[in-house]
Design an enzyme around this catalytic site. Structure first.
Site, short mmCIF file in Angstrom:
data_model
loop_
_atom_site.label_atom_id
_atom_site.label_comp_id
_atom_site.label_asym_id
_atom_site.label_seq_id
_atom_site.Cartn_x
_atom_site.Cartn_y
_atom_site.Cartn_z
N PRO A 118 -9.48 20.00 88.36
CA PRO A 118 -10.57 20.92 88.04
C PRO A 118 -10.81 22.01 89.08
O PRO A 118 -11.80 21.99 89.81
CB PRO A 118 -11.78 20.00 87.91
CG PRO A 118 -11.47 18.84 88.81
CD PRO A 118 -9.97 18.70 88.82
N CYS A 119 -9.91 22.98 89.10
CA CYS A 119 -10.06 24.08 90.04
C CYS A 119 -11.31 24.90 89.72
O CYS A 119 -11.83 25.60 90.59
CB CYS A 119 -8.82 24.96 90.03
SG CYS A 119 -8.42 25.63 88.42
#
Length: 155
Positions: A118-119
């Site tokens: 989850p950048c």
DNA sequence: AACCTATGCACCT
DNA sequence: AGGTGCATAGGTT
């Protein structure tokens, strides 16, 4: 093996090597001609994405393999420590890694597996920061929306 | 060694 | 609050 998943936020290209997911990226080029063949990993990834976008994704158990430099791996590992509904700033991640905010941004930019890694949960000290190499436009809209899906999950 | 940044911050309206 | 400019640090090739 390449497959496409049509998410509510746009088409995602899923690449796997028959044992691991190695790529999950936004793909806005026309891809209607692509036929998704049956394969176990694609089925698993689709299911997980279905769950995510319907607000019930659990922690990921999908096998994925990330190719990158040591530093990039360290940044990506940090992303996995951020749970849905939470965020860190580039500066905070930098502090944890004894690095700098801009360097962290650089590693975020080349994240090969979006959502799963989850950048989008790493944001700027002021504002939302960039996404997929862009600082405005549809990609930023997607980052915003992913963060709001996260909010739903954390409830 | 040069070339970039998905930053941060200070300093303005 | 919001915009602009630039100093900096570190990563990548």
């Amino acid at each position: 093996m390449i497959n496409f998943y049509h998410s509510p936020l746009g088409p995602l290209k899923i690449v796997n090597d028959n044992s691991h997911i190695v790529g999950l990226t936004w793909c806005d080029e026309p891809n209607d001609h692509i036929v998704n063949d049956d394969n176990e990993l694609f089925a698993q990834a689709s299911k997980w994405l279905d769950d995510y976008f319907s607000g019930k994704a659990a922690k990921t158990d999908l096998p994925f393999k990330l190719k990158g430099t040591d530093f990039q791996r360290r940044v990506w590992a940090q992303m996995l420590t951020i749970s849905a509904g939470e965020t860190l700033t580039y500066g905070e991640v930098a502090q944890r890694l004894n690095s700098s905010a801009r360097a962290v941004g650089g590693a975020c930019r080349v994240n090969p597996v979006v959502i799963l890694v989850p950048c989008h949960r790493i944001i700027a000290a002021t504002g939302i920061g960039g996404y997929a190499g862009k600082i405005a436009g549809v990609m930023i809209d997607r980052k915003t929306q992913l963060l709001s899906y996260d909010q739903g999950l954390s409830h």
